[in-house]
Enzyme design. Structure first.
Site, short mmCIF file in Angstrom:
data_model
loop_
_atom_site.label_atom_id
_atom_site.label_comp_id
_atom_site.label_asym_id
_atom_site.label_seq_id
_atom_site.Cartn_x
_atom_site.Cartn_y
_atom_site.Cartn_z
N GLY A 185 0.81 -1.21 0.00
CA GLY A 185 0.00 0.00 0.00
C GLY A 185 0.84 1.26 0.00
N SER A 186 0.75 2.07 -1.03
CA SER A 186 1.67 3.20 -1.16
C SER A 186 1.22 4.15 -2.26
CB SER A 186 3.08 2.67 -1.44
OG SER A 186 3.03 1.68 -2.45
#
Length: 216
Positions: A185-186
């Site tokens: 997640g980024s």
């Protein structure tokens, strides 16, 4: 069909997949219920680190997406102060990657990596605007043969704790080449100038394939 069901695994994923598989094996010996849950999570780990083949346009008149995900923001802003570009105006396109997106990052155009700069920071939700200035991040500046530059920022998110950059300063990179991966997640920010936008906010993108902008 086989490539879709069993995509190639990025090298960063082998260790995590092995750990998940061992945990699943142990849990299956203890409890079928928890073993099945762990098996499902192991499948997710495999697909998180997938590294599918992509087919870039290979045309320097266009910038292609550096990441799979959703365009969370498009703004006109100053460049990163960390690269001494705070007095220069750029268009910034931010792409948010959730935990189900492919997290392999690819170069929007061909050129030479002129600067790589890592900055420690926070781990707030990468979908928030302030994550560009407050989260752990890694800057990559690329200059093409015409002297045009773009800046890529790999930004860690709420869950992510590891930014992997696979390029070094003075290294040549081609459009669509992989330059790194961010785990779990980024977000990736793309700064550029002298290109006309061809995308809009909330649009889905595919790294290495979706055209972000066309040269003016």
């Amino acid at each position: 069909m086989i490539d879709i069901l069993f995509p190639k695994l990025h090298k960063e994923g082998y260790r995590f997949l092995a750990i998940a598989a061992i945990i699943t094996f142990i849990l299956l010996l203890i409890s079928n219920f928890f073993g099945i849950i762990s098996f499902i999570l192991t499948i997710w780990v495999y697909y998180f680190f997938r590294d599918p083949e992509r087919f870039p346009i290979k045309d320097e008149n266009y910038l292609i997406s550096p990441a799979d995900g959703v365009i969370s923001q498009i703004i006109e802003t100053n460049g990163p102060a960390e690269l001494s570009l705070e007095n220069k105006k750029y268009t910034r396109v931010s792409i948010f990657m959730n935990v189900f997106d492919c997290h392999v990052n690819r170069s929007p155009f061909s050129g030479k990596v002129s600067q790589v700069y890592y900055k420690p920071g926070k781990y707030i939700n990468a979908s928030l605007d302030k994550s560009s200035d407050e989260n752990e991040r890694n800057y990559i500046k690329i200059i093409n043969n015409n002297g045009e530059e773009l800046i890529l920022t790999q930004i860690a998110g709420l869950i992510a704790r590891r930014i992997v950059c696979e390029v070094k300063e003075n290294e040549e990179i081609k459009q669509g080449d992989k330059f790194g991966i961010i785990r779990f997640g980024s977000r990736v920010d793309l700064y550029f100038e002298n290109y006309k936008l061809m995308v809009k906010q909330n649009q889905k993108t595919v790294a290495g394939e979706t055209i972000i902008a066309e040269k003016k």
